[in-house]
Design a protein around this motif. Sequence first.
Motif, PDB file in Angstrom:
ATOM      1  N   SER A   1       0.823  -1.213   0.000  1.00 48.72           N
ATOM      2  CA  SER A   1       0.000   0.000   0.000  1.00 48.72           C
ATOM      3  C   SER A   1       0.854   1.259   0.000  1.00 48.72           C
ATOM      4  O   SER A   1       1.961   1.284   0.535  1.00 48.72           O
ATOM      5  N   LYS A   2       0.296   2.259  -0.621  1.00 50.46           N
ATOM      6  CA  LYS A   2       0.927   3.584  -0.640  1.00 50.46           C
ATOM      7  C   LYS A   2       0.224   4.458   0.388  1.00 50.46           C
ATOM      8  O   LYS A   2      -0.827   4.103   0.908  1.00 50.46           O
ATOM      9  N   GLU A   3       0.780   5.603   0.663  1.00 49.74           N
ATOM     10  CA  GLU A   3       0.225   6.495   1.675  1.00 49.74           C
ATOM     11  C   GLU A   3      -1.206   6.891   1.349  1.00 49.74           C
ATOM     12  O   GLU A   3      -1.526   7.308   0.238  1.00 49.74           O
TER      13      GLU A   3
ATOM     14  N   LEU B   1      -4.941   2.248   5.203  1.00 43.92           N
ATOM     15  CA  LEU B   1      -3.887   1.286   5.505  1.00 43.92           C
ATOM     16  C   LEU B   1      -2.564   1.969   5.815  1.00 43.92           C
ATOM     17  O   LEU B   1      -2.232   2.996   5.211  1.00 43.92           O
ATOM     18  N   PRO B   2      -1.794   1.389   6.729  1.00 40.40           N
ATOM     19  CA  PRO B   2      -0.454   1.918   6.972  1.00 40.40           C
ATOM     20  C   PRO B   2       0.405   1.778   5.708  1.00 40.40           C
ATOM     21  O   PRO B   2       0.245   0.832   4.939  1.00 40.40           O
ATOM     22  N   LEU B   3       1.287   2.706   5.511  1.00 42.33           N
ATOM     23  CA  LEU B   3       2.192   2.712   4.368  1.00 42.33           C
ATOM     24  C   LEU B   3       2.965   1.399   4.320  1.00 42.33           C
ATOM     25  O   LEU B   3       3.502   0.941   5.323  1.00 42.33           O
ATOM     26  N   GLY B   4       2.992   0.774   3.161  1.00 36.89           N
ATOM     27  CA  GLY B   4       3.771  -0.449   2.973  1.00 36.89           C
ATOM     28  C   GLY B   4       3.087  -1.730   3.407  1.00 36.89           C
ATOM     29  O   GLY B   4       3.732  -2.780   3.441  1.00 36.89           O
ATOM     30  N   THR B   5       1.798  -1.691   3.705  1.00 35.63           N
ATOM     31  CA  THR B   5       1.080  -2.905   4.093  1.00 35.63           C
ATOM     32  C   THR B   5       1.060  -3.865   2.907  1.00 35.63           C
ATOM     33  O   THR B   5       0.683  -3.497   1.803  1.00 35.63           O
TER      34      THR B   5
END
Length: 73
Positions: free
Chosen positions: A10-12, A49-53
């Motif tokens: 995921s991205k920011e 979502l948190p960044l990088g999930t």
Amino acid sequence: MADSAVFYRSKEGETADEIVWRHYGNRIAGALEIVLEANPGLAALGPVLPLGTRIRLPEIETPKEAEAIRLWD
């Protein structure tokens, strides 16, 4: 048969439903539920979502459309 899932980070500011929509489009009903089932704990992370999930996007068979039957030709 080998699992042909795709993995995505995921991205920011992204949400799971946004990612699912971009990957599957609207052609598969229930795709978000299938992705949430394939990723235990994903829903608990909250709407953004948190960044990088890391998200597993499994291959989902597209339902075949029923063939139309013509009563009169």
